[in-house]
Design a protein around this motif. Structure first.
Motif, PDB file in Angstrom:
ATOM      1  N   ARG A 129      -6.507  -5.722   4.310  1.00  0.00           N
ATOM      2  CA  ARG A 129      -5.262  -6.472   4.462  1.00  0.00           C
ATOM      3  C   ARG A 129      -5.458  -7.649   5.418  1.00  0.00           C
ATOM      4  O   ARG A 129      -4.692  -8.609   5.374  1.00  0.00           O
ATOM      5  CB  ARG A 129      -4.152  -5.557   4.995  1.00  0.00           C
ATOM      6  CG  ARG A 129      -3.610  -4.575   3.968  1.00  0.00           C
ATOM      7  CD  ARG A 129      -2.636  -3.580   4.612  1.00  0.00           C
ATOM      8  NE  ARG A 129      -1.924  -2.795   3.620  1.00  0.00           N
ATOM      9  CZ  ARG A 129      -2.422  -1.742   2.995  1.00  0.00           C
ATOM     10  NH1 ARG A 129      -3.664  -1.362   3.265  1.00  0.00           N
ATOM     11  NH2 ARG A 129      -1.722  -1.072   2.102  1.00  0.00           N
ATOM     12  N   ALA A 158      -1.068  -5.194  -2.063  1.00  0.00           N
ATOM     13  CA  ALA A 158      -1.028  -5.249  -0.603  1.00  0.00           C
ATOM     14  C   ALA A 158      -1.359  -6.656  -0.120  1.00  0.00           C
ATOM     15  O   ALA A 158      -1.865  -7.502  -0.864  1.00  0.00           O
ATOM     16  CB  ALA A 158      -2.020  -4.248  -0.012  1.00  0.00           C
ATOM     17  N   LEU A 159      -1.071  -6.906   1.155  1.00  0.00           N
ATOM     18  CA  LEU A 159      -1.474  -8.168   1.764  1.00  0.00           C
ATOM     19  C   LEU A 159      -2.991  -8.254   1.772  1.00  0.00           C
ATOM     20  O   LEU A 159      -3.699  -7.262   1.682  1.00  0.00           O
ATOM     21  CB  LEU A 159      -0.934  -8.243   3.200  1.00  0.00           C
ATOM     22  CG  LEU A 159       0.587  -8.172   3.362  1.00  0.00           C
ATOM     23  CD1 LEU A 159       0.958  -8.159   4.835  1.00  0.00           C
ATOM     24  CD2 LEU A 159       1.268  -9.324   2.644  1.00  0.00           C
TER      25      LEU A 159
END
Length: 373
Positions: A129, A158-159
């Motif tokens: 992330r 997700a980031l």
């Protein structure tokens, strides 16, 4: 509701005291678990089901919508209809075979988008992330080319690396699948709401959780097994030594999937997980052909790809920018070090670095500048 096959499977996921271990054990003797919903109390007890499970099944048979499990299933169906969410069950023709054969396959998948994509040949791309600019660029470029070569990119929205992989595929005109750890009536993380909407419009979003389910930490390892279960292999772009990406890689190996890892700088904490995987036998990759070769794929490069690969990134640069580019490495270098290496005054060096950044060849990072691989 009681006559809908989808509702039968959905209700099974709402049963109390009926977790994955119990379901898996019963599947060995009852391939169609919805048969449980027709059994009498004595038979259900003989199968070893918990008293709460039996009570819920009997309530279903009596169409008692006041029972918690029955009401939960009913509400999930209504929420799916309201939010345009489709249901793919274990028994559906569209349930992906690759996922069906993992040991804890979900009985139900909730989907938004083109559910036909579930049965596509897929490659999972995962990673940190807190990815570096180079890691984000790797994710975008690999996703774009893998899509071009016929593999659909699957990740977790997700980031960091996940988001870059989805965006890379979409920007190149290819579909992508996002598997999330909450209900499909929300998009998590919130920062990826717009990206999630693009995924739904041009690909598929998947969850095993019914609408209304919030994102919880425990959901993400469960989500990861679906990413690897859908995929022929997993590409780890960047990962720390203690990260969800390494858990996903372990799950992939347990499921008999290939694991690939992109190496990075020995000084980078987000490269250590990839190096660990490579030491453990993951395939080191620095180009898409490494992945295709390992998977036994016969897709060949188009003439355009060949031209792109043989062209030098510095062909369009002036001699000063070429000198700066060649002085850079894949670890950060300060402007003082670059001035010394190139012999350029600081103002000219900064101008050249700015141009290289605009060309997408160099990134500014803590500690200076580095090449983007």
């Amino acid at each position: 509701m009681f006559s809908s096959l989808s509702a039968h499977w959905l209700f099974l996921t709402c049963l109390p005291k009926f977790g994955r271990t119990r379901r898996r054990a019963l599947l060995a003797t009852i391939p169609d678990l919805t048969d449980l919903l027709t059994k009498n109390a004595a038979t259900l007890r003989a199968l070893g089901l918990h008293a709460e499970t039996i009570a819920a099944i009997l309530a279903w048979q009596q169409r008692d919508e006041t029972h918690t499990a029955v009401n939960t299933a009913r509400q999930a169906l209504l929420d799916c209809e309201r939010h345009g969410i489709d249901i793919v069950t274990w028994q559906s023709a569209g349930y992906p075979e690759a996922l069906r054969h993992i040991h804890d396959a979900p009985l139900v998948l909730y989907t938004r988008g083109d559910a036909r994509l579930l049965c596509s040949e897929q490659i999972g791309i995962i990673g940190s992330r807190n990815a570096t600019p180079a890691g984000l660029d790797h994710a975008r470029r690999f996703a774009a080319e893998l899509g071009e070569r016929g593999l659909l990119v699957t990740s977790g929205l997700a980031l960091g690396v996940d988001g870059a992989a989805h965006a890379g595929a979409l920007d190149a005109g290819h579909a992508t699948i996002a598997v999330i750890g909450c209900g499909l009536d929300r998009i998590y993380p919130n920062q990826h709401r717009r990206l999630g909407e693009r995924v739904i419009a041009n690909g598929l979003m998947v969850s095993e959780y019914p609408p209304g389910t919030p994102a919880r930490a425990a959901h993400f390892p469960q989500r990861n097994r679906i990413i690897s279960g859908l995929s022929r292999g997993i590409l780890v772009v960047e990962a720390g030594l203690k990260s969800g990406s390494l858990i996903t890689a372990r799950l992939a190996l347990e499921q008999g999937r290939e694991v690939f890892a992109i190496p990075g700088s020995i000084h980078s904490p987000v490269a250590r997980g990839c190096h660990h995987l490579i030491k453990q036998g993951a395939r080191l990759v620095d180009q898409v052909d490494d992945i295709l070769e390992e998977l036994g794929c016969a897709w060949s490069l188009s003439a355009g790809h060949l031209a792109q690969e043989t062209a030098s990134p510095t062909d369009a640069l002036d001699s000063r920018e070429i000198a700066v580019f060649e002085a850079l490495g894949y670890d950060p270098q300060s402007t003082d070090a670059l001035c010394s290496a190139t012999g350029l005054p600081a103002d000219q060096l900064v101008q050249s670095l700015l141009l290289l950044e605009l060309e997408g060849l160099v990134s500014s990072v803590p500690g200076g500048f580095q090449k983007i691989a």
